[in-house]
Scaffold this motif. Structure first.
Motif, PDB file in Angstrom:
ATOM      1  N   CYS A 134       0.814  -1.228   0.000  1.00  0.00           N
ATOM      2  CA  CYS A 134       0.000   0.000   0.000  1.00  0.00           C
ATOM      3  C   CYS A 134       0.844   1.274   0.000  1.00  0.00           C
ATOM      4  N   LYS A 137      -8.848   2.593   4.968  1.00  0.00           N
ATOM      5  CA  LYS A 137      -9.889   2.096   4.056  1.00  0.00           C
ATOM      6  C   LYS A 137      -9.354   0.943   3.209  1.00  0.00           C
ATOM      7  N   ARG A 138      -8.143   1.081   2.709  1.00  0.00           N
ATOM      8  CA  ARG A 138      -7.554   0.024   1.879  1.00  0.00           C
ATOM      9  C   ARG A 138      -7.297  -1.240   2.704  1.00  0.00           C
ATOM     10  N   ARG A 146     -12.422  -2.150  -3.949  1.00  0.00           N
ATOM     11  CA  ARG A 146     -12.121  -1.007  -3.078  1.00  0.00           C
ATOM     12  C   ARG A 146     -10.649  -0.922  -2.705  1.00  0.00           C
ATOM     13  N   MET A 147      -9.909  -2.012  -2.887  1.00  0.00           N
ATOM     14  CA  MET A 147      -8.462  -1.968  -2.627  1.00  0.00           C
ATOM     15  C   MET A 147      -7.773  -1.015  -3.590  1.00  0.00           C
ATOM     16  N   GLY A 148      -8.289  -0.953  -4.789  1.00  0.00           N
ATOM     17  CA  GLY A 148      -7.682  -0.112  -5.821  1.00  0.00           C
ATOM     18  C   GLY A 148      -6.848  -0.943  -6.780  1.00  0.00           C
ATOM     19  N   GLU A 157      -0.149   4.930  -1.285  1.00  0.00           N
ATOM     20  CA  GLU A 157      -1.601   4.997  -1.451  1.00  0.00           C
ATOM     21  C   GLU A 157      -2.215   5.932  -0.416  1.00  0.00           C
ATOM     22  N   ILE A 194      -8.715  -4.913   2.066  1.00  0.00           N
ATOM     23  CA  ILE A 194      -7.808  -6.055   1.913  1.00  0.00           C
ATOM     24  C   ILE A 194      -8.249  -7.210   2.807  1.00  0.00           C
ATOM     25  N   VAL A 214      -3.000  -1.455  -5.971  1.00  0.00           N
ATOM     26  CA  VAL A 214      -2.763  -2.454  -4.923  1.00  0.00           C
ATOM     27  C   VAL A 214      -2.981  -3.848  -5.508  1.00  0.00           C
TER      28      VAL A 214
END
Length: 195
Positions: free
Chosen positions: A31, A39-40, A95-97, A34, A44, A100
Motif C-alpha cells: 500500500c 480504508k484500503r 475497493r483496494m484499488g 496509497e 484487503i 494495490v
C-alpha cells in the motif's frame, strides 16, 4: 470457547484485522504511496473474511472480536474470481484499488504455486489470516486463536498450513509446533515470507 463470526460481524472483523496488521511490512509495502490506508486495509482483509465465511470458518476470541482467525479447507485455499464473486468479496477487492491489486497479483501467484507444491495434493487446512487488535496484543488472544486452529486440524486429522511475513511470527508458530517448510522472497515487494 471461541465465537463464530457471522456476516453481521464482517465490518468489525475487518477493522480488527486492519488494526492488527497496521505495522505489517508486506501490507505497508503493497500500500506504499496509497491514500486512505485504513480504508484500503479494511478492504484487503474483508476479502479473506468473506471468503472464509463462505468456504470455511472465521473465529473470534469472544463476541467483542479482540482477535480474528480465518481458515478454509485446502481445496478452497485459492481465491478465484468465481469464489470471490460467490463469497461477496469482489466489492472489497475493487475497493483496494487497481494499483494495490496489481502488486498483489504476482505475490499471490507465487504463494499459491508454493502452497500447491508444498502440500502436493494433500488435504489440509489453510489458515489465511490470524490477527489481534493492537489494544489486545500480548494478552494471549492470538494463542487462543492459533490453538483453536490446531485443535481443528488435529480433530480432522489434517495438517495446518500458513504463511507469515515476520521472523517474530515464525518463532511464535514454531512454539505452537509448526515446522518451517521454506523461506522465500516475494516478487514486486522484495520482502521475505515464511511458509
Amino acid at each position: 470457547m471461541l465465537y463464530m463470526v457471522q456476516k453481521a460481524d464482517i465490518e468489525k472483523a475487518t477493522k480488527v484485522l486492519a488494526d492488527a496488521f497496521q505495522r505489517d511490512p508486506l501490507w505497508n509495502k503493497i500500500c506504499e504511496g496509497e491514500s486512505d490506508l485504513d480504508k484500503r486495509f479494511r478492504a484487503i482483509f474483508e476479502v479473506p473474511v468473506r471468503h472464509c465465511l463462505k468456504y470455511g470458518e472465521v473465529y473470534a476470541t469472544t463476541e467483542k472480536l479482540e482477535g480474528i482467525a480465518a481458515m478454509v479447507p485446502g481445496k478452497h485455499a485459492d481465491m478465484t474470481m468465481w469464489s470471490m464473486i460467490r463469497s461477496g468479496a469482489m466489492g472489497a477487492a475493487m475497493r483496494m484499488g487497481s494499483s494495490v491489486g496489481k502488486k498483489m497479483g504476482p505475490i499471490f501467484k507465487t504463494l499459491t504455486e508454493d502452497r500447491q507444491e508444498n502440500m502436493a495434493g494433500d488435504n489440509f487446512l489453510y489458515l489465511l489470516v490470524v490477527g489481534v487488535s493492537s489494544e489486545f496484543q500480548g494478552k494471549g488472544f492470538g494463542g487462543q486463536l492459533i490453538g483453536a486452529a490446531i485443535e481443528k486440524s488435529e480433530r480432522e486429522g489434517l495438517p495446518l498450513y500458513l504463511e507469515t511475513e515476520t521472523e517474530e511470527n515464525v518463532k511464535l508458530y514454531e512454539h505452537f509446533g509448526f515446522t518451517l517448510i521454506k523461506k522465500i522472497t516475494l516478487p514486486i515487494v522484495n520482502l521475505p515470507m515464511w511458509e
